[in-house]
Design an enzyme around this catalytic site. Structure first.
Site, PDB file in Angstrom:
ATOM      1  CB  CYS A  98      -0.943   0.013   1.199  1.00  0.00           C
ATOM      2  SG  CYS A  98      -0.120   0.242   2.793  1.00  0.00           S
ATOM      3  CG  ASP A 135       0.803   4.485  13.228  1.00  0.00           C
ATOM      4  OD1 ASP A 135      -0.429   4.577  13.317  1.00  0.00           O
ATOM      5  OD2 ASP A 135       1.373   3.491  12.768  1.00  0.00           O
ATOM      6  CB  CYS A 199     -15.117  -1.385   1.838  1.00  0.00           C
ATOM      7  SG  CYS A 199     -14.146  -2.439   2.945  1.00  0.00           S
ATOM      8  CB  CYS A 215      -9.932  -3.555   7.678  1.00  0.00           C
ATOM      9  SG  CYS A 215      -8.919  -2.342   6.807  1.00  0.00           S
ATOM     10  CE  LYS A 223       3.991 -11.778  12.794  1.00  0.00           C
ATOM     11  NZ  LYS A 223       5.127 -11.836  13.746  1.00  0.00           N
ATOM     12  CB  CYS A 241      -6.384  -2.479   1.539  1.00  0.00           C
ATOM     13  SG  CYS A 241      -7.754  -2.329   0.365  1.00  0.00           S
ATOM     14  NE  ARG A 296       1.588  -8.603  12.629  1.00  0.00           N
ATOM     15  CZ  ARG A 296       1.256  -9.279  13.729  1.00  0.00           C
ATOM     16  NH1 ARG A 296       1.830  -8.962  14.880  1.00  0.00           N
ATOM     17  NH2 ARG A 296       0.394 -10.263  13.683  1.00  0.00           N
ATOM     18  CE  LYS A 299       3.178 -18.001  10.024  1.00  0.00           C
ATOM     19  NZ  LYS A 299       2.951 -18.540  11.382  1.00  0.00           N
TER      20      LYS A 299
END
Length: 382
Positions: A98, A135, A199, A215, A223, A241, A296, A299
């Site tokens: 994204c 964030d 969406c 989402c 994972k 996305c 993340r 994986k």
């Protein structure tokens, strides 16, 4: 120093260091947000990635007892790659990160710029107290930015600015300095519901309410095995996305290439899928470690790449997927590879699944193998 004068100096300085919008608000409780968060919890709509309690996320003084003001910043990022960016071919299918994950990880870039503002303040106010968040902090960046007049939170739950649309990163500084607050931004969506209707998974339940469990941006970061209903929806997305941004009328013709740090790198923003199947931890870190979408680990990206190859029905990937199904030590990756092989649907793929089932011990993987073989029945019946 007079706080009004300091505020004007901060605004001027922010432009010098690459901040595109800035606003000021109070450290008062975000009462409406707290009610929404409680409701989100009750409905099971949260992602699980949220940091802190509802109180910590809506009561700034729990995080900085001396807080009197919050400074909100926004930095724009591009919405389009260059026209000659690489495209998927039948021989080399590509995935997609994204837009918020293009270029250097924005957490580092914004934190560095906020630190400059922090130093700017401390040089002028001896007893200044500050706390930076980007964030990953407890406060809602969007709620802060909206109350500080930077933009409004749209029905897609994204912060939308007048100049840059929703293609902005957000961060803030809490401080004990009592700045005069700016006027909160007003809703600009009106009756429009394009994002809700567009969406892919129906994750935007209603204007401003998101079921994170549906989402795609959230799902690409999980994972475990991806639920079946979402596999066809993900397509070739390997992380995140952008659908609800891309369809938004406020983002029409919005594409700012102001900051070189956020320029997309061809083979990283749109990576080839097959090489993702066997990338080592070191290679992943060296190639993708500097982007936000790597947080993340490899994986989820590998699992999504495998689903992407199935989405494309990429027959050139069959041998690679067979090796993954047979040899990868992780059940999620083996099982997803089996499913993808079935989705591609060549006889070679079906035979490989059947052979692997004789040796597979993990029940979850066997379940995915049976789902892979079920595609043969669908082919036969059609």
């Amino acid at each position: 120093m007079n706080t009004n004068q300091l505020k004007e100096e901060i605004i001027a300085y922010s432009k010098e260091i690459g901040i595109d919008k800035i606003g000021f608000t109070t450290a008062d409780v975000f009462s409406e947000l707290k009610e929404r968060l409680i409701r989100q919890q009750e409905l099971g709509y949260q992602s699980g990635f949220e940091k802190g309690t509802n109180e910590e996320r809506t009561e700034p003084k729990r995080l900085l007892p001396e807080a009197k003001s919050i400074i909100s910043i926004a930095v724009a990022y591009p919405s389009r790659m260059r026209k000659d960016a690489p495209k998927s071919t039948k021989e080399e299918r590509r995935g997609f990160f994204c837009r918020a994950s293009w270029g250097t990880d924005y957490h580092h870039v914004l934190r560095e710029r906020l630190k400059k503002i922090e130093s700017f303040i401390h040089e002028r106010i001896d007893n200044a107290i500050t706390k930076i968040m980007v964030d990953t902090g407890e406060l809602s960046d969007k709620a802060v930015a909206e109350r500080a007049g930077v933009g409004f939170v749209g029905k897609n739950t994204l912060l939308i600015t007048e100049e840059f649309g929703s293609f902005v990163y957000l961060g803030e500084i809490m401080t004990n300095i009592p700045f005069v607050p700016d006027t909160p931004a007003e809703d600009g969506c009106g009756d429009c519901r394009i994002c809700i209707d567009a969406c892919p998974t129906g994750a935007i339940v209603q204007g401003g309410q998101l079921n994170a469990q549906r989402c795609i941006a959230f799902l690409t970061q999980t994972k475990d095995f991806l639920p079946d209903e979402f596999r066809s929806k993900i397509g070739n997305r390997v992380y995140g996305c952008d659908t609800c941004q891309l369809v938004c009328p406020k983002n029409k013709k919005i594409d700012f290439h102001i900051h070189s740090e956020f320029e997309p790198e061809d083979d990283i923003a749109k990576p080839k899928l097959k090489p993702m199947l066997t990338i080592t931890n070191r290679e992943f870190k060296e190639t993708f470690g500097h982007i936000a979408g790597s947080w993340r680990g490899k994986k989820p990206i590998q699992r999504n790449a495998i689903i992407g190859l199935g989405h494309y029905r990429d027959t050139t990937a069959v041998q690679d997927l067979i090796q993954v199904m047979k040899n990868d030590p992780r059940p999620v990756i083996r099982g997803t590879a089996a499913w993808s092989l079935g989705k591609i649907g060549t006889e070679e793929a079906f035979i490989a699944i059947e052979k692997s089932m004789r040796f597979e011990k993990d029940e979850d993987v066997l379940f995915e193998m049976r789902k892979g073989l079920a595609f043969r029945e669908v082919q036969t019946s059609s």
